[in-house]
Design an enzyme around this catalytic site. Structure first.
Site, PDB file in Angstrom:
ATOM      1  N   SER A   1      21.129 -12.936   8.906  1.00 49.95           N
ATOM      2  CA  SER A   1      20.636 -11.598   8.612  1.00 49.95           C
ATOM      3  C   SER A   1      21.374 -11.035   7.416  1.00 49.95           C
ATOM      4  CB  SER A   1      20.851 -10.679   9.826  1.00 49.95           C
ATOM      5  OG  SER A   1      20.598  -9.331   9.504  1.00 49.95           O
TER       6      SER A   1
ATOM      7  N   TYR B   1      26.095  -7.166  16.579  1.00 53.84           N
ATOM      8  CA  TYR B   1      25.096  -7.920  15.829  1.00 53.84           C
ATOM      9  C   TYR B   1      25.646  -8.328  14.462  1.00 53.84           C
ATOM     10  CZ  TYR B   1      20.561  -9.035  13.672  1.00 53.84           C
ATOM     11  OH  TYR B   1      19.525  -9.663  13.044  1.00 53.84           O
TER      12      TYR B   1
ATOM     13  N   SER C   1      28.073 -11.163  14.876  1.00 56.92           N
ATOM     14  CA  SER C   1      27.423 -12.430  15.227  1.00 56.92           C
ATOM     15  C   SER C   1      26.783 -13.085  14.007  1.00 56.92           C
ATOM     16  CB  SER C   1      26.367 -12.203  16.325  1.00 56.92           C
ATOM     17  OG  SER C   1      25.220 -11.533  15.821  1.00 56.92           O
ATOM     18  N   LYS C   2      26.190 -12.294  13.133  1.00 50.83           N
ATOM     19  CA  LYS C   2      25.518 -12.868  11.966  1.00 50.83           C
ATOM     20  C   LYS C   2      26.522 -13.298  10.894  1.00 50.83           C
ATOM     21  CE  LYS C   2      21.373 -12.684  13.569  1.00 50.83           C
ATOM     22  NZ  LYS C   2      20.656 -13.937  13.924  1.00 50.83           N
TER      23      LYS C   2
ATOM     24  N   ILE D   1      12.466  -7.082   8.736  1.00 51.07           N
ATOM     25  CA  ILE D   1      11.221  -7.841   8.807  1.00 51.07           C
ATOM     26  C   ILE D   1      10.412  -7.280   9.975  1.00 51.07           C
ATOM     27  CG2 ILE D   1      10.183 -10.124   9.050  1.00 51.07           C
ATOM     28  CD1 ILE D   1      11.957  -9.845   6.545  1.00 51.07           C
TER      29      ILE D   1
END
Length: 254
Positions: free
Chosen positions: A139, A152, A155-156, A185
């Site tokens: 991401s 998040y 994690s990315k 997206i």
């Protein structure tokens, strides 16, 4: 570009980027292995991908180690090889350091990073045999920082580091590893992460100003880069993290 005779595993194939990527690989003549939790969605997507001889649908939870092992075992049992692994399964949780629970943190890290580590580890011996490759779905949050989605983001960033490290480790064996880093997206991931319809509509509207190209992206725009990275046309690309974000990574806007 053709994947004739190639076997491609796509996790997170029951929705969003994973679903579109699966259909694109099938159109390019690949034998596809669809992995996801939603059996009904998997069945519908599998039906779009051609004959049963070239399609394998596996309902699995990427946080279940036995399920992850099953993915590899069933793929080899049916197709005898693995050429491409696309790690698309992922979740998002809203929260800061002040209010993200350890349960939320573990859920995000286990799905977005630990499961990628596990399935990649199991797939690598087969990818070495075919001199195949891995494409991880990361991401823009792995490239730059955003407030409010702490676990998040972490994690990315871990996915991007994993991509670079494994690319270096596997390059001598002619196995490439790359990642794509989408911006906003249009998928259901944010709604699954807790946004209601009104909040999501506002989020997409704001994306018109935070993304220099003036809009959110589509799943097709991500899947086309994934298939390119997995193809022989990208034979000299490894360890790369490619933004597909309308320029979002390059802005200072929050």
């Amino acid at each position: 570009m053709s994947f004739e005779g190639k076997v491609v595993i796509i996790t997170g194939a029951s929705s969003g980027i994973g679903a579109q990527t699966t259909k694109d690989f099938a159109k390019l003549s690949a034998k596809v292995v669809l992995v996801g939790r939603n059996a009904e969605n998997l069945k519908a997507i599998a039906e779009e991908c051609g004959s049963a001889d070239n399609v394998l649908s596996i309902q699995a939870d990427m946080n279940d180690e036995n399920d992850v092992k099953k993915i590899i075992d069933e793929t080899i049992n049916k197709f005898n090889q693995i050429d491409v692994l696309v790690n698309s399964a992922g979740v998002i949780e809203v929260g800061t350091i002040e209010n993200t629970s350890m349960e939320q943190y573990d859920r995000v890290m286990n799905t977005n990073m630990r499961s990628i580590y596990h399935i990649s580890m199991l797939a690598v011996p087969h990818l070495i045999k075919t001199q195949g490759n891995i494409v991880n779905i990361s991401s823009v949050n792995g490239i730059r920082s955003f407030a409010g989605v702490l676990s998040y983001n972490i994690s990315k960033a871990a996915v991007d580091q994993f991509t670079r490290c494994t690319a270096l480790e596997l390059a001598p064996k002619n196995v490439r590893v790359n990642s794509v880093n989408p911006g906003v997206i249009i998928t259901n991931i944010h709604k699954r992460g807790g946004m209601n319809d009104e909040a999501y509509a506002a989020f997409l509207e704001r994306s018109k100003t935070t993304h220099p190209l003036g809009r959110p992206g589509t799943v097709n725009e991500v899947s086309e880069v994934i298939t390119f990275l997995a193809s022989d046309k990208a034979s000299f690309i490894t360890g790369a993290s490619i933004p597909i974000d309308g320029g979002r990574h390059a802005t200072c806007l929050r």
